[in-house]
Motif scaffolding. Structure first.
Motif, PDB file in Angstrom:
ATOM      1  N   ARG A   1      31.797  37.651  30.394  1.00  0.00           N
ATOM      2  CA  ARG A   1      31.278  38.277  29.181  1.00  0.00           C
ATOM      3  C   ARG A   1      31.106  39.780  29.371  1.00  0.00           C
ATOM      4  NH1 ARG A   1      26.292  40.014  27.985  1.00  0.00           N
ATOM      5  NH2 ARG A   1      25.530  39.131  29.955  1.00  0.00           N
ATOM      6  N   ASP A   2      30.548  40.187  30.516  1.00  0.00           N
ATOM      7  CA  ASP A   2      30.333  41.610  30.791  1.00  0.00           C
ATOM      8  C   ASP A   2      31.651  42.370  30.841  1.00  0.00           C
ATOM      9  OD1 ASP A   2      27.608  41.257  30.907  1.00  0.00           O
ATOM     10  OD2 ASP A   2      27.539  41.041  33.077  1.00  0.00           O
ATOM     11  N   ILE A   3      32.652  41.761  31.494  1.00  0.00           N
ATOM     12  CA  ILE A   3      33.955  42.424  31.602  1.00  0.00           C
ATOM     13  C   ILE A   3      34.620  42.487  30.233  1.00  0.00           C
ATOM     14  CG2 ILE A   3      36.265  42.209  32.602  1.00  0.00           C
ATOM     15  CD1 ILE A   3      34.862  41.009  35.085  1.00  0.00           C
ATOM     16  N   GLY A   4      34.425  41.438  29.420  1.00  0.00           N
ATOM     17  CA  GLY A   4      34.960  41.458  28.065  1.00  0.00           C
ATOM     18  C   GLY A   4      34.345  42.565  27.228  1.00  0.00           C
ATOM     19  N   ASN A   5      33.039  42.782  27.390  1.00  0.00           N
ATOM     20  CA  ASN A   5      32.370  43.871  26.673  1.00  0.00           C
ATOM     21  C   ASN A   5      32.931  45.229  27.096  1.00  0.00           C
ATOM     22  OD1 ASN A   5      30.707  42.103  25.304  1.00  0.00           O
ATOM     23  ND2 ASN A   5      29.021  42.273  26.761  1.00  0.00           N
ATOM     24  N   GLU A   6      33.191  45.371  28.383  1.00  0.00           N
ATOM     25  CA  GLU A   6      33.756  46.629  28.888  1.00  0.00           C
ATOM     26  C   GLU A   6      35.140  46.866  28.307  1.00  0.00           C
ATOM     27  OE1 GLU A   6      34.961  46.801  33.036  1.00  0.00           O
ATOM     28  OE2 GLU A   6      33.985  48.745  33.217  1.00  0.00           O
ATOM     29  N   THR A   7      35.925  45.790  28.214  1.00  0.00           N
ATOM     30  CA  THR A   7      37.271  45.915  27.658  1.00  0.00           C
ATOM     31  C   THR A   7      37.227  46.406  26.220  1.00  0.00           C
ATOM     32  OG1 THR A   7      38.126  44.148  29.079  1.00  0.00           O
ATOM     33  CG2 THR A   7      39.378  44.637  27.078  1.00  0.00           C
ATOM     34  N   VAL A   8      36.320  45.824  25.417  1.00  0.00           N
ATOM     35  CA  VAL A   8      36.256  46.144  23.993  1.00  0.00           C
ATOM     36  C   VAL A   8      35.652  47.522  23.761  1.00  0.00           C
ATOM     37  CG1 VAL A   8      35.209  45.493  21.797  1.00  0.00           C
ATOM     38  CG2 VAL A   8      36.156  43.730  23.300  1.00  0.00           C
ATOM     39  N   HIS A   9      34.532  47.812  24.423  1.00  0.00           N
ATOM     40  CA  HIS A   9      33.784  49.033  24.108  1.00  0.00           C
ATOM     41  C   HIS A   9      34.284  50.255  24.875  1.00  0.00           C
ATOM     42  CE1 HIS A   9      31.077  46.662  21.730  1.00  0.00           C
ATOM     43  NE2 HIS A   9      30.745  45.900  22.751  1.00  0.00           N
ATOM     44  N   GLU A  10      34.798  50.064  26.083  1.00  0.00           N
ATOM     45  CA  GLU A  10      35.244  51.195  26.894  1.00  0.00           C
ATOM     46  C   GLU A  10      36.759  51.322  26.904  1.00  0.00           C
ATOM     47  OE1 GLU A  10      33.073  53.240  28.086  1.00  0.00           O
ATOM     48  OE2 GLU A  10      31.355  52.008  27.516  1.00  0.00           O
ATOM     49  N   ILE A  11      37.461  50.456  26.184  1.00  0.00           N
ATOM     50  CA  ILE A  11      38.929  50.441  26.120  1.00  0.00           C
ATOM     51  C   ILE A  11      39.512  50.399  27.533  1.00  0.00           C
ATOM     52  CG2 ILE A  11      40.926  51.386  24.944  1.00  0.00           C
ATOM     53  CD1 ILE A  11      38.627  50.842  23.079  1.00  0.00           C
ATOM     54  N   VAL A  12      39.059  49.421  28.322  1.00  0.00           N
ATOM     55  CA  VAL A  12      39.538  49.251  29.694  1.00  0.00           C
ATOM     56  C   VAL A  12      40.498  48.062  29.729  1.00  0.00           C
ATOM     57  CG1 VAL A  12      38.892  48.743  32.073  1.00  0.00           C
ATOM     58  CG2 VAL A  12      37.433  50.208  30.670  1.00  0.00           C
ATOM     59  N   ARG A  13      41.693  48.279  30.200  1.00  0.00           N
ATOM     60  CA  ARG A  13      42.693  47.215  30.258  1.00  0.00           C
ATOM     61  C   ARG A  13      42.423  46.330  31.477  1.00  0.00           C
ATOM     62  NH1 ARG A  13      47.750  46.128  28.271  1.00  0.00           N
ATOM     63  NH2 ARG A  13      49.171  44.999  29.645  1.00  0.00           N
ATOM     64  N   PRO A  14      42.165  45.028  31.272  1.00  0.00           N
ATOM     65  CA  PRO A  14      41.880  44.150  32.410  1.00  0.00           C
ATOM     66  C   PRO A  14      43.124  43.920  33.267  1.00  0.00           C
ATOM     67  CG  PRO A  14      42.048  42.874  30.394  1.00  0.00           C
ATOM     68  CD  PRO A  14      42.106  44.326  29.989  1.00  0.00           C
ATOM     69  N   LYS A  15      42.913  43.684  34.551  1.00  0.00           N
ATOM     70  CA  LYS A  15      44.026  43.455  35.464  1.00  0.00           C
ATOM     71  C   LYS A  15      44.546  42.028  35.325  1.00  0.00           C
ATOM     72  CE  LYS A  15      42.361  46.808  38.878  1.00  0.00           C
ATOM     73  NZ  LYS A  15      41.882  47.007  40.264  1.00  0.00           N
ATOM     74  N   THR A  16      45.853  41.880  35.483  1.00  0.00           N
ATOM     75  CA  THR A  16      46.487  40.569  35.333  1.00  0.00           C
ATOM     76  C   THR A  16      45.913  39.558  36.312  1.00  0.00           C
ATOM     77  OG1 THR A  16      48.531  41.623  34.581  1.00  0.00           O
ATOM     78  CG2 THR A  16      48.697  39.355  35.355  1.00  0.00           C
ATOM     79  N   ARG A  17      45.690  39.980  37.538  1.00  0.00           N
ATOM     80  CA  ARG A  17      45.171  39.061  38.565  1.00  0.00           C
ATOM     81  C   ARG A  17      43.769  38.561  38.188  1.00  0.00           C
ATOM     82  NH1 ARG A  17      47.088  38.234  43.440  1.00  0.00           N
ATOM     83  NH2 ARG A  17      48.393  40.092  43.291  1.00  0.00           N
ATOM     84  N   GLU A  18      42.953  39.440  37.624  1.00  0.00           N
ATOM     85  CA  GLU A  18      41.608  39.045  37.209  1.00  0.00           C
ATOM     86  C   GLU A  18      41.673  38.041  36.055  1.00  0.00           C
ATOM     87  OE1 GLU A  18      39.823  42.745  36.243  1.00  0.00           O
ATOM     88  OE2 GLU A  18      39.272  43.231  38.313  1.00  0.00           O
ATOM     89  N   LEU A  19      42.567  38.280  35.106  1.00  0.00           N
ATOM     90  CA  LEU A  19      42.710  37.362  33.976  1.00  0.00           C
ATOM     91  C   LEU A  19      43.141  35.977  34.438  1.00  0.00           C
ATOM     92  CD1 LEU A  19      44.451  39.664  31.342  1.00  0.00           C
ATOM     93  CD2 LEU A  19      42.085  38.900  31.347  1.00  0.00           C
ATOM     94  N   LEU A  20      44.009  35.930  35.438  1.00  0.00           N
ATOM     95  CA  LEU A  20      44.441  34.639  35.967  1.00  0.00           C
ATOM     96  C   LEU A  20      43.259  33.869  36.544  1.00  0.00           C
ATOM     97  CD1 LEU A  20      46.697  32.658  36.677  1.00  0.00           C
ATOM     98  CD2 LEU A  20      47.080  33.948  38.786  1.00  0.00           C
TER      99      LEU A  20
END
Length: 255
Positions: free
Chosen positions: A208-227
């Motif tokens: 949830r925290d990383i999702g908030n960072e993605t939305v609010h800070e426009i940070v592209r998540p890493k593929t390995r983390e998403l896996l």
């Protein structure tokens, strides 16, 4: 001579090289362009440009697609609307071979079979996995958050009575006024109902925290983390919806 700004893969040189657009004897480029202007109704401004290109090292001919739209930009300053640097995506055919080892490590391989997932969760999960496979990381990350939200929704975990100064707020019909729970509160309620344990609670809150960072800070998540997130979510879904339906009772032999 119009040189392609980005180096493209050449199947003969077996590496990325400089290319230029091919022209006919009159100097006209072999190019075909379509855009949002070619449609009566479209939700996004975009263009697709198709052309024939030639390697400047070995003269090999290839086919190039260039694509761009209004959402393809990098932020280069604090102002979201004005500090944008737009970019285009170049795809050459025949395509550059993918690095097998790297791709295999980052493939999503389903470890569980799901027969009892609610339709809402199943649909969001399928779209999220599809986004991952196409390396649409922002959409995939949003989908993972939506899976968590959908688990809560199908279990009736979405609202709570509104409280003011320690008293429940009532409407004109004397019913409690309901307000939406935050995702943090929803995850806490999942644990209270024993649908997840404390460790899974912590993991979901990290996602949830990383999702908030993605939305609010426009940070592209890493593929390995998403896996990793997808595998964790699948494990939690299996525990909630499949394990309770497993039956290991021994079958009695007919006498």
């Amino acid at each position: 001579m119009n040189v392609v700004p980005e180096k493209l893969f050449c199947r003969i040189c077996n590496r990325r090289t400089n290319h230029h657009l091919v022209t006919n004897e009159h100097g006209h480029e072999f190019k075909y362009v379509i855009s949002h202007l070619d449609y009566d109704e479209v939700d996004i401004e975009f263009f697709e440009e198709y052309s024939i290109v030639q390697c400047r090292g070995c003269d090999t001919i290839a086919f190039l697609k260039k694509y761009g739209d209004e959402d393809m930009f990098h932020l280069i300053g604090p102002n979201y609307h004005s500090d944008r640097e737009y970019f285009e995506e170049y795809t050459v055919y025949p395509e550059e071979p993918k690095k097998d080892t790297h791709e295999q490590l980052l493939q999503f391989n389903e470890k569980f079979e799901f027969d009892h997932l609610p339709d809402l969760i199943s649909g969001i999960r399928n779209e999220t996995i599809n986004a991952y496979k196409h390396r649409m990381n922002l959409l995939c990350n949003t989908g993972i958050r939506m899976i968590i939200e959908s688990i809560c929704k199908v279990n009736g975990i979405d609202k709570k009575p509104k409280v003011r100064r320690g008293e429940t707020v009532l409407d004109k019909d004397n019913n409690p006024v309901m307000v939406n729970l935050s995702l943090f509160e929803k995850i806490e309620e999942l644990q209270k109902r024993n649908l997840i344990d404390e460790k899974q609670n912590n993991i979901l809150n990290q996602i949830r925290d990383i999702g908030n960072e993605t939305v609010h800070e426009i940070v592209r998540p890493k593929t390995r983390e998403l896996l990793q997130y997808l595998n964790i979510i699948d494990f939690i879904l299996y525990n909630i919806y499949e394990l309770p339906n497993l039956n290991f009772a021994k079958k009695t032999s007919p006498k």
